[in-house]
Design an enzyme around this catalytic site. Structure first.
Site, PDB file in Angstrom:
ATOM      1  N   HIS A  78      -9.787   9.323   2.033  1.00 53.31           N
ATOM      2  CA  HIS A  78      -9.126   8.179   2.375  1.00 53.31           C
ATOM      3  C   HIS A  78      -9.684   7.785   3.877  1.00 53.31           C
ATOM      4  CE1 HIS A  78      -4.929   8.911   0.112  1.00 53.31           C
ATOM      5  NE2 HIS A  78      -6.204   9.089  -0.822  1.00 53.31           N
ATOM      6  N   GLU A  80      -8.405   7.088   6.550  1.00 52.20           N
ATOM      7  CA  GLU A  80      -7.836   7.946   7.957  1.00 52.20           C
ATOM      8  C   GLU A  80      -8.850   9.110   8.182  1.00 52.20           C
ATOM      9  OE1 GLU A  80      -6.039   6.622   5.490  1.00 52.20           O
ATOM     10  OE2 GLU A  80      -4.222   6.384   6.239  1.00 52.20           O
ATOM     11  N   CYS A 103      -1.039   8.158   3.783  1.00 55.04           N
ATOM     12  CA  CYS A 103      -0.228   9.144   2.512  1.00 55.04           C
ATOM     13  C   CYS A 103       0.151  10.434   3.541  1.00 55.04           C
ATOM     14  CB  CYS A 103      -1.221   9.224   1.526  1.00 55.04           C
ATOM     15  SG  CYS A 103      -2.631  10.178   1.800  1.00 55.04           S
TER      16      CYS A 103
HETATM   17  N1  LIG Z   1      -3.361   4.837   3.928  1.00 57.61           N
HETATM   18  C1  LIG Z   1      -4.506   4.855   2.806  1.00 57.61           C
HETATM   19  N2  LIG Z   1      -5.590   4.945   3.111  1.00 57.61           N
HETATM   20  C2  LIG Z   1      -6.431   4.900   1.756  1.00 57.61           C
HETATM   21  O1  LIG Z   1      -7.745   5.254   2.257  1.00 57.61           O
HETATM   22  N3  LIG Z   1      -6.138   4.850   0.826  1.00 57.61           N
HETATM   23  C3  LIG Z   1      -6.975   4.670  -0.473  1.00 57.61           C
HETATM   24  C4  LIG Z   1      -7.032   5.626  -1.633  1.00 57.61           C
HETATM   25  C5  LIG Z   1      -7.689   4.684  -2.565  1.00 57.61           C
HETATM   26  O2  LIG Z   1      -8.897   4.782  -2.533  1.00 57.61           O
HETATM   27  C6  LIG Z   1      -6.982   3.477  -2.484  1.00 57.61           C
HETATM   28  C7  LIG Z   1      -5.344   3.542  -2.974  1.00 57.61           C
HETATM   29  O3  LIG Z   1      -5.552   3.169  -4.541  1.00 57.61           O
HETATM   30  P1  LIG Z   1      -4.408   2.290  -5.115  1.00 57.61           P
HETATM   31  O4  LIG Z   1      -3.537   3.089  -5.642  1.00 57.61           O
HETATM   32  O5  LIG Z   1      -3.653   1.191  -3.851  1.00 57.61           O
HETATM   33  O6  LIG Z   1      -5.257   1.295  -5.966  1.00 57.61           O
HETATM   34  O7  LIG Z   1      -6.845   3.343  -0.767  1.00 57.61           O
HETATM   35  C8  LIG Z   1      -4.861   4.606   0.356  1.00 57.61           C
HETATM   36  C9  LIG Z   1      -4.013   4.650   1.490  1.00 57.61           C
HETATM   37  C10 LIG Z   1      -2.458   4.187   1.325  1.00 57.61           C
HETATM   38  O8  LIG Z   1      -2.131   2.733   0.794  1.00 57.61           O
HETATM   39 ZN   LIG Z   2      -4.419   9.184   2.699  1.00 57.21          ZN
END
Ligand SMILES: Nc1nc(=O)n([C@H]2C[C@H](O)[C@@H](COP(=O)(O)O)O2)cc1CO
Ligand SMILES: [Zn+2]
Length: 164
Positions: A78, A80, A103
Site C-alpha cells: 500500500h 502508506e 486500511c
Molecule cells: N489507503 C489505501 N492505500 C492503498 O495503497 N490502497 C491500494 C491497495 C490496492 O492496490 C488499491 C485498492 O484496490 P481497489 O479495491 O480500490 O481496487 O489501492 C488502498 C487503500 C484504501 O483505499
Molecule cells: Zn493499506
C-alpha cells in the site's frame, strides 16, 4: 512589486504530492499516493501502491475478482507502507497525507512508526470492516485524523517548457 497571491496552500502542496505520487501506480483501478512530512513541514517520505521489489508489474495479477491468489490483494504494497519504508528518518510526530483513508494494516504501520497525524482525501471505503478497524487502531493510539476536502479544485502540471 508585492508577492504572488495565487500560490498553493501547504495542504494543496502535500496532498498534491500524494496525488502525483499515486500517478506512478500501475494499479488499473485505484492509484493511491502518500506523502509524509515532519513537524517542520519537510518531506521525509513518499510512496504509492505497487508490487514489492522483484515482482514484475507485468507478470503479477492486477485483478480484483476470482481466486484470491490471482488478485492483486495478497501482493500489493500500500502507498502508506511504501511511504513509511521509503522514509529517510524517524517518523515520530510526523503527518502523513494520503489520498485514501488507510486500511487496518496501514493503520498498524502508521501507529508503530509513531506518525501522529493522518490527513486524507477519500474515504470511499469507510463502511468496510477493515476501515472501521483502522479508525479504531488510530483512535486507540491517539492519532489525529483529519479528512480534508478541496471541492473541485484542480492543479494542472504543464510539462511544456515553452509555458514556463
Ligand atoms: N489507503 C489505501 N492505500 C492503498 O495503497 N490502497 C491500494 C491497495 C490496492 O492496490 C488499491 C485498492 O484496490 P481497489 O479495491 O480500490 O481496487 O489501492 C488502498 C487503500 C484504501 O483505499
Ligand atoms: Zn493499506
Amino acid at each position: 512589486m508585492s508577492k504572488r497571491e495565487d500560490y498553493i496552500s501547504w495542504n494543496e502542496y502535500f496532498m498534491g504530492l500524494a496525488l502525483l505520487s499515486g500517478k506512478r501506480s500501475k494499479d488499473p483501478t485505484t492509484q493511491v499516493g502518500a506523502c509524509i512530512i515532519d513537524e517542520d513541514k519537510k518531506i521525509v517520505g513518499i510512496g504509492y501502491n505497487g508490487f514489492p521489489l522483484g515482482s514484475s508489474d507485468d507478470n503479477m495479477p492486477w485483478g480484483k475478482q476470482g481466486d484470491f491468489l490471482e488478485t492483486k490483494y495478497p501482493y500489493v504494497v500500500h502507498a502508506e507502507l511504501n511511504a513509511i519504508l521509503n522514509s529517510i528518518k524517524s517518523l515520530k510526530g510526523c503527518t502523513v497525507y494520503v489520498t485514501h483513508f488507510p486500511c487496518n494494516e496501514c493503520a498498524k504501520a502508521i501507529v508503530q512508526s509513531k506518525i501522529s497525524r493522518v490527513i486524507y482525501l477519500s474515504d470511499k471505503h469507510k463502511d468496510k470492516d477493515s476501515f472501521k478497524a483502522s479508525k479504531r487502531i488510530l483512535e486507540n493510539a491517539g492519532i489525529k485524523i483529519e479528512k480534508i476536502s478541496f471541492g473541485s479544485k484542480k492543479i494542472i502540471l504543464d510539462f511544456d517548457e515553452t509555458n514556463l
